[in-house]
Write a protein that holds these residues in place. Structure first.
Motif, mmCIF file in Angstrom:
data_model
loop_
_atom_site.group_PDB
_atom_site.id
_atom_site.type_symbol
_atom_site.label_atom_id
_atom_site.label_comp_id
_atom_site.label_asym_id
_atom_site.label_seq_id
_atom_site.Cartn_x
_atom_site.Cartn_y
_atom_site.Cartn_z
ATOM 1 N N UNK A 237 -1.094 2.999 -0.298
ATOM 2 C CA UNK A 237 -0.730 2.391 0.964
ATOM 3 C C UNK A 237 -0.359 3.391 2.032
ATOM 4 N N UNK A 238 0.387 4.433 1.636
ATOM 5 C CA UNK A 238 0.905 5.254 2.711
ATOM 6 C C UNK A 238 0.314 6.637 2.758
ATOM 7 N N UNK A 239 -0.266 7.113 1.658
ATOM 8 C CA UNK A 239 -0.904 8.409 1.834
ATOM 9 C C UNK A 239 -2.403 8.312 1.606
ATOM 10 N N UNK A 240 -2.901 7.098 1.327
ATOM 11 C CA UNK A 240 -4.337 6.879 1.211
ATOM 12 C C UNK A 240 -4.949 7.857 0.204
ATOM 13 N N UNK A 388 -8.685 -2.923 -7.031
ATOM 14 C CA UNK A 388 -9.589 -1.921 -6.455
ATOM 15 C C UNK A 388 -10.677 -1.520 -7.457
ATOM 16 N N UNK A 482 -7.643 -9.113 -2.264
ATOM 17 C CA UNK A 482 -8.814 -8.265 -2.077
ATOM 18 C C UNK A 482 -10.106 -8.883 -2.598
ATOM 19 N N UNK A 496 3.291 -14.844 1.120
ATOM 20 C CA UNK A 496 3.297 -13.472 1.621
ATOM 21 C C UNK A 496 3.112 -13.452 3.137
ATOM 22 N N UNK B 71 -3.086 -6.518 3.860
ATOM 23 C CA UNK B 71 -2.284 -5.384 4.301
ATOM 24 C C UNK B 71 -3.226 -4.296 4.832
ATOM 25 N N UNK B 73 -3.263 -1.041 4.972
ATOM 26 C CA UNK B 73 -3.569 0.093 4.106
ATOM 27 C C UNK B 73 -4.401 -0.341 2.904
ATOM 28 N N UNK B 74 -4.110 -1.520 2.364
ATOM 29 C CA UNK B 74 -4.881 -1.992 1.219
ATOM 30 C C UNK B 74 -6.312 -2.310 1.627
ATOM 31 N N UNK B 75 -6.482 -2.846 2.817
ATOM 32 C CA UNK B 75 -7.841 -3.123 3.285
ATOM 33 C C UNK B 75 -8.593 -1.810 3.514
ATOM 34 N N UNK B 77 -8.082 0.906 1.847
ATOM 35 C CA UNK B 77 -8.419 1.367 0.499
ATOM 36 C C UNK B 77 -9.625 0.608 -0.043
ATOM 37 N N UNK B 97 -2.434 4.749 11.440
ATOM 38 C CA UNK B 97 -2.493 5.533 10.212
ATOM 39 C C UNK B 97 -3.650 5.158 9.306
ATOM 40 N N UNK B 98 -3.843 3.865 9.084
ATOM 41 C CA UNK B 98 -4.918 3.414 8.190
ATOM 42 C C UNK B 98 -6.283 3.780 8.774
ATOM 43 N N UNK B 101 -6.871 7.444 8.241
ATOM 44 C CA UNK B 101 -7.259 7.763 6.861
ATOM 45 C C UNK B 101 -8.746 7.514 6.645
ATOM 46 N N UNK B 332 -1.343 9.112 9.399
ATOM 47 C CA UNK B 332 -1.720 8.705 8.037
ATOM 48 C C UNK B 332 -0.976 9.529 6.992
ATOM 49 N N UNK B 334 1.828 9.794 5.464
ATOM 50 C CA UNK B 334 3.118 9.152 5.228
ATOM 51 C C UNK B 334 3.799 9.639 3.964
ATOM 52 N N UNK B 335 3.007 10.256 3.111
ATOM 53 C CA UNK B 335 3.532 10.680 1.808
ATOM 54 C C UNK B 335 4.761 11.571 1.959
ATOM 55 N N UNK B 338 7.848 9.676 3.005
ATOM 56 C CA UNK B 338 8.535 8.921 1.971
ATOM 57 C C UNK B 338 9.277 9.840 1.017
#
Lengths: 530, 347
Positions: A237-240, A388, A482, A496, B71, B73-75, B77, B97-98, B101, B332, B334-335, B338
């Motif tokens: 999610x956050x670092x792809x 995924x 997904x 959600x 979401x 980021x999930x999309x 991915x 960010x997404x 990426x 992007x 973000x790692x 966190x």
């Protein structure tokens, strides 16, 4: 008369006596389909091995892994501590209102752990209901390990309770009578006769609970416990960073292997069917005497915390938000979709579990351990990884079915299958192998043996398995987000959307509807258990 | 007997067939010809995007539009896993960010300049792979009953002063907050960011779950100020908690160029493998056209990015807010943010 305790032939290689080639073939097929997530992880990791190593060797990976493992083991342990006495009280004693407690003890399963966690925070967290009630400035923090431990235990313990209660009710009283007759004390009988017969059920249930704790994302993130799964989600999610996420998920598979080995040690090399003629007597209820009311108090306390209070809060919020902007038409459609999806997944899983359960019960060995690992991996891996993986493999292998209902059902089966396998296997081990041998000896085809002997005798286990899958599948979110057909809203999706939009409270109505539509599954689980 | 066996074997097949029959109609429809259909992967909520899509459908009756909500980021991915066969014609993301990426993974196609040039260069990809559609600004919400505008800090770094001890709220788990910390790392450096986080924590800054809860805590007098997105105040006023003049929580923008006033955008990009380029570009142009930009200003309380669109009169114009020096695509990363939040014990 007695259960014989000699060892089953352990299969190595392909010398698999006890299972037909058909069973072997179908079990292999199911395992191959369930291997999709693991295959995907291999492909991704091998694509960028250096990056994968880097993700694993990052400082703190081991600590993180141990923390998550500690949570998984702790939750499995406390769930057992809670479940075994409850199972005995509702299954073997003369507890007042036993029928009601039987149902109440399973109902926590209908509450998704992410909702449970949110309710827990609202009740006991900072600025929560309890704090308002007591009027104090601050309460001890409920975030972190302890919060995750409590919440995951409360909403998963029925997974231990169900198999243990079933096993207790199937105990052959002749064994206990014999032990008593030999002058052993009540405690001795419990330790030497009853407990050994329950260990497989406890082991299987505790494994399901521990793996759930290992793969859970919703509850741990709400309770801010930095778990391994949470870091995997963050990687996506956050670092792809899909390679890093895959590498960590690969480590999780190794942990799964470890836990499975422990569990199979507990289960292996015993047999539990009767060898004497006739069928087992119905077990007699044990009188509780002066422990009656403390026992009722215990059941009531568990029911209050794990079901009555959470549902009460949901009802309270629903009433408050009733004038709000919840689209009841959308909720109704989503409820229909959820029922369809979970129902199809439950039916498909019940049949997919059959050959795997048969193999595990009749020919435990290296091959069945591999099949176990593959069929359990989808349940133990975080939902996003399975989703995924299905995206990656699905769009390449069967583009026609991509993001269609069948593929969603398939993914759901992969995520929930161990629930069905465990329930079915516990039914298979109780069938004396000579029944199938006799049926086969009379010249029937393997398929006919399965249809006339296997399925009828394991029907109870299959139904229980299907019900467990139904209850689990209806709560599942990442796979649906997904993989489902566009516009196929399910209840967790609506919850959600509602709660991410503003406050969780606006998701209370769909959450309550979710609990109500899950009821048929619970009825299947306990309705049959007389 | 045998027929029973056959029936049992057929049952799973029947289940699959039923599923296939009910699912297949929706399975395709994505891949076919240009301009005929458009599949949108939307990381933005249906509540905000839905009405826009309805308008788009009305204006383009020949185009079948389908939207997968999820979401961001999930999309992103998912688009990455789908690779060359993605059914997504266009990706509408909640944050830059997404998009950044996907750009880094070389999965986006360069947009035509007619689309890119609608927004200032700070709010689109430097490579031209994505474009912002609306903006949100990080601000300091404050309690106007106890604070005068002159008492408010000039910089987000001033919040570590003793004056603000125990009076500030933030939402460390929130994505917008984390984007802001990422921006701080990029523009001010790791060391300074770490120090700021530690000092804020030592100063008794209170953690909340979400921006909206911080706003309500200010309104309740629990804290005096909080780090939030600008539109939360408008949202509260719109939902009828109070009218604009009496609502106690007001917005404060840090002084020009302070990283505390990061402007982040929602935006869109067209996957390299999109088979619906024409329809996708139509949709992008549609979102950047005046009426839709007006919609963002009025309905979601966001900043329109196209010049000359009237904004909410209570907000300072976008051009008066100076964006800190950074490329939004870099958000992007973000790692590291966190890890830093965890290391400092903020999260």
């Amino acid at each position: 008369m007695a259960t014989h305790a000699n060892r089953l032939p352990v299969a190595g290689g392909f010398a698999l006596r006890g299972v037909s080639p058909l069973t072997l073939l179908t079990a292999g097929l199911v395992a191959a389909v369930c291997a999709v997530p693991i295959v995907y992880l291999f492909i991704v990791i091998l694509g960028e091995p250096a990056a994968a190593w880097q993700a694993i060797w990052r400082q703190g990976t081991l600590r993180l892994l141990l923390r998550s493992l500690a949570l998984a083991v702790a939750v499995g342990f406390t769930a057992t501590l809670l479940a075994v006495p409850l199972a005995w009280l509702t299954g073997r004693s003369d507890l007042p209102w036993r029928r009601g407690w039987t149902v109440l003890s399973v109902l926590p399963l209908v509450i998704p752990s992410y909702i449970g966690a949110y309710l827990f925070v609202s009740a006991f967290g900072p600025r929560g209901e309890l704090q308002k009630l007591l009027g104090v400035e601050q309460l001890p923090s409920i975030y972190g390990f302890s919060g995750a431990w409590i919440v995951l235990t409360l909403f998963t313990f029925p997974l231990v309770l169900l198999p243990v209660r079933a096993a207790m009710r199937r105990l052959d009283p002749a064994l206990e009578d014999a032990a008593h007759g030999m002058g052993r004390s009540q405690f001795e009988v419990a330790r030497t006769v009853i407990l050994p017969q329950l260990t497989p059920a406890i082991g299987a249930g505790a494994l399901l609970v521990s793996l759930y704790a290992l793969s859970d994302f919703g509850a741990v993130s709400i309770l801010r416990f930095e778990s391994f799964t949470q870091v995997i989600y963050q990687s996506y999610r956050s670092s792809f960073d899909r390679t890093g996420a895959a590498a960590l998920a690969g480590l999780l598979v190794l942990v799964l292997l470890l836990l499975l080995t422990v569990e199979s040690r507990v289960r292996r090399r015993r047999s539990y069917h009767r060898v004497g003629p006739g069928s087992a007597r119905i077990t007699a209820d044990v009188p509780l005497g002066r422990w009656r009311w403390p026992a009722v108090g215990f059941c009531a306390a568990v029911a209050l915390i794990s079901f009555v209070l959470p549902v009460g809060m949901l009802i309270f919020w629903s009433v408050q938000s009733v004038a709000g902007e919840v689209d009841l038409g959308q909720v109704a459609t989503a409820a229909g979709n959820s029922l369809l999806l979970a129902g199809l997944a439950a039916a498909a899983a019940a049949f997919a579990a059959l050959p795997v359960a048969w193999l595990g019960a009749r020919a435990p060995g290296r091959l069945s351990r591999v099949v176990d690992l593959l069929t359990t991996s989808g349940y133990a891996l975080p939902g996003i990884v399975v989703a995924l993986a299905m995206v990656f493999v699905g769009i390449r292998l069967v583009p026609v079915l991509y993001q269609s209902l069948p593929m969603t059902v398939l993914a759901m089966v992969i995520v929930c299958l161990p629930l069905a396998i465990t329930a079915t296997r516990s039914a298979v081990v109780q069938i004396p192998p000579r029944l199938e041998e006799a049926a086969r000896g009379s010249g029937r085809s393997p398929l006919a043996v399965m249809a006339t002997v296997g399925i009828p005798l394991t029907r109870g286990g299959m139904l229980a398995g299907a019900a467990l899958v139904f209850v689990a599948a209806i709560k599942e979110l990442p796979v649906v987000v997904l993989l489902s057909p566009i516009g196929f809203d399910t209840l967790p999706l609506v919850i959600w959307q509602q709660s991410s939009r503003s406050f969780f409270e606006s998701g209370a109505i769909p959450a309550l509807v979710l609990l109500v539509v899950t009821a048929p599954g619970i009825w299947l689980l306990v309705g049959r258990q007389r | 007997m045998n027929s029973k066996a056959t029936r049992l074997a057929l049952l799973p097949l029947a289940i699959i067939a039923i599923g296939a029959a009910s699912g297949c109609g929706e399975a395709d429809g994505g891949g076919s010809g240009d301009g005929k259909s458009l599949t949108i992967y939307s990381g933005r909520d249906e509540e905000y995007v839905g009405p826009l899509i309805e308008t788009f459908k009305k204006e383009n009756p020949g185009t079948t539009v389908e939207v997968r909500y999820g979401d961001s980021a999930e999309l992103a991915a998912t688009i990455r896993e789908e690779g060359g066969q993605t059914p997504a014609g266009i990706f509408f993301s909640q944050d830059a960010g997404a998009l950044g990426a996907l750009q880094e993974a070389k999965l986006l196609r360069e947009l035509p300049s007619s689309i890119l040039d609608r927004v200032p260069s700070a709010f689109r990809s430097a490579q031209g792979d994505w474009v912002g559609t609306s903006g949100r600004v990080r601000v300091l919400g404050y309690d106007s009953r106890s604070l005068a505008p002159s008492e408010l800090p000039k910089s987000v770094f001033d919040l570590t002063e003793p004056r603000w001890k125990g009076k500030v709220g933030w939402a460390p788990a929130n994505a917008s907050f984390q984007s802001f910390v990422t921006a701080m790392r990029l523009s001010e450096g790791e060391a300074k960011t770490k120090q700021w986080l530690e000092q804020m924590k030592a100063n008794g800054t209170r953690s909340y779950e979400k921006n909206g809860i911080i706003r309500d805590a200010i309104a309740d007098g629990e804290i005096e100020v909080g780090l939030i997105n600008h539109y939360y105040i408008l949202e509260a006023i719109k939902e009828g908690e109070a009218d604009g003049d009496t609502y106690p929580v007001k917005l404060h923008f840090f002084t020009d160029g302070d990283v505390g006033t990061l402007i982040n955008v929602a935006g869109l990009g067209i996957p390299e493998a999109s088979k619906q380029q024409t329809a996708a570009e139509q949709f992008a142009s549609f979102l950047l056209a005046d009426p839709q930009q007006q919609y963002f200003a009025e309905e979601t309380g966001e900043y329109p990015l196209v010049k000359g669109i009237a904004q909410d009169p209570s907000l300072p114009p976008l051009s008066s807010i100076k964006q800190p020096q950074l490329d939004l695509s870099d958000l992007s990363d973000l790692q590291g943010t966190q890890e830093l939040l965890q290391e400092t014990g903020v999260l």
